[in-house]
Scaffold this motif. Structure first.
Motif, PDB file in Angstrom:
ATOM      1  N   ASN A  41       0.906  -1.188  -0.002  1.00 31.60           N
ATOM      2  CA  ASN A  41       0.108  -0.018   0.069  1.00 31.60           C
ATOM      3  C   ASN A  41       0.822   1.143  -0.020  1.00 31.60           C
ATOM      4  N   GLU A  43       0.922   4.231  -1.620  1.00 29.21           N
ATOM      5  CA  GLU A  43       0.606   5.674  -1.931  1.00 29.21           C
ATOM      6  C   GLU A  43       0.478   6.436  -0.406  1.00 29.21           C
ATOM      7  N   PRO A  44      -0.233   6.027   0.422  1.00 40.26           N
ATOM      8  CA  PRO A  44      -0.393   6.844   1.816  1.00 40.26           C
ATOM      9  C   PRO A  44       0.702   7.247   2.215  1.00 40.26           C
ATOM     10  N   GLU A  45       1.826   6.581   2.223  1.00 38.69           N
ATOM     11  CA  GLU A  45       3.096   7.065   2.826  1.00 38.69           C
ATOM     12  C   GLU A  45       4.107   7.531   1.997  1.00 38.69           C
ATOM     13  N   SER A  48       5.399  11.524   2.671  1.00 38.13           N
ATOM     14  CA  SER A  48       6.204  11.754   3.976  1.00 38.13           C
ATOM     15  C   SER A  48       7.473  10.943   4.129  1.00 38.13           C
ATOM     16  N   ARG A  70       5.812   6.875  -8.339  1.00 37.28           N
ATOM     17  CA  ARG A  70       4.497   6.524  -8.949  1.00 37.28           C
ATOM     18  C   ARG A  70       4.510   5.876 -10.256  1.00 37.28           C
TER      19      ARG A  70
END
Length: 204
Positions: A41, A43-45, A48, A70
């Motif tokens: 997963n 994308e969320p991190e 940052s 990406r």
């Protein structure tokens, strides 16, 4: 006896072919980003994590790292890695040969859904088959595959050199016979290096 120690990472470190030191530093940091990114997963991190790894760099550098990550996430290779049975990142190894040791760090080794082992070497550069040959990246991937074969008894099905900046992949297929032939060539190269070293010492 005489022993030669060869570091196969050397090909990835210098600022070669007009590449600036900044580009080499960017590449080192990008390897760290891919080492730590959550492949299941990402994308969320991503943002940052890029900010942490490229701390102190201008925003456009961080944005470029995120953009390239990406692009990588969209690739077929990444889909295979995400679905893999096993994934190993930044694996240090020592390949013991007759005339010495070859040290290196393997970017990525994974076992696909089908059970095949794949070796991946990332290059944070623009590249193609000509670049692979010119910079001996094919030899690098052979050494990685030979190390996996020698250390773990595993014959990787493929070796991939992935050029991140233009999303190009160079692939090599391996069998036990092909790897054993490559290992013989590596031994012959070491022999040549040793002979050269001896001749230089004799001249002195």
């Amino acid at each position: 006896g005489s022993e030669e120690k060869i570091d196969v990472q050397a090909a990835d470190v210098p600022a070669e072919n007009g590449e600036t030191q900044d580009a080499a530093d960017f590449g080192t940091a990008f390897h760290r980003l891919l080492e730590r990114l959550n492949f299941q997963n990402p994308e969320p991190e991503l943002g940052s994590l890029a900010e942490e790894i490229y701390y102190g760099e201008p925003p456009q550098v961080i944005e470029e790292a995120c953009r390239l990550a990406r692009e990588f996430i969209k690739t077929e290779i990444f889909s295979q890695i995400r679905a893999a049975r096993h994934v190993y990142r930044e694996l240090p190894f020592v390949l013991n040969e007759r005339h010495g040791k070859i040290h290196g760090i393997l970017d990525l080794l994974f076992q696909s859904e089908e059970g095949d082992w794949i070796v991946v070497d990332y290059k944070t550069a623009v590249g193609d088959e000509a670049k692979v040959k010119q910079s001996a990246y094919d030899l690098q991937i052979v050494i990685y595959a030979a190390a996996i074969y020698q250390i773990a008894g595993i014959v990787p099905k493929k070796g991939l050199v992935y050029f991140i900046k233009n999303n190009k992949t160079y692939a090599m297929d391996f069998t036990r016979e092909i790897l054993e032939e490559h290992i013989r060539k590596i031994q012959a190269m070491q022999e040549e290096i040793l002979e050269f070293s001896r001749s230089m010492l004799a001249i002195q």
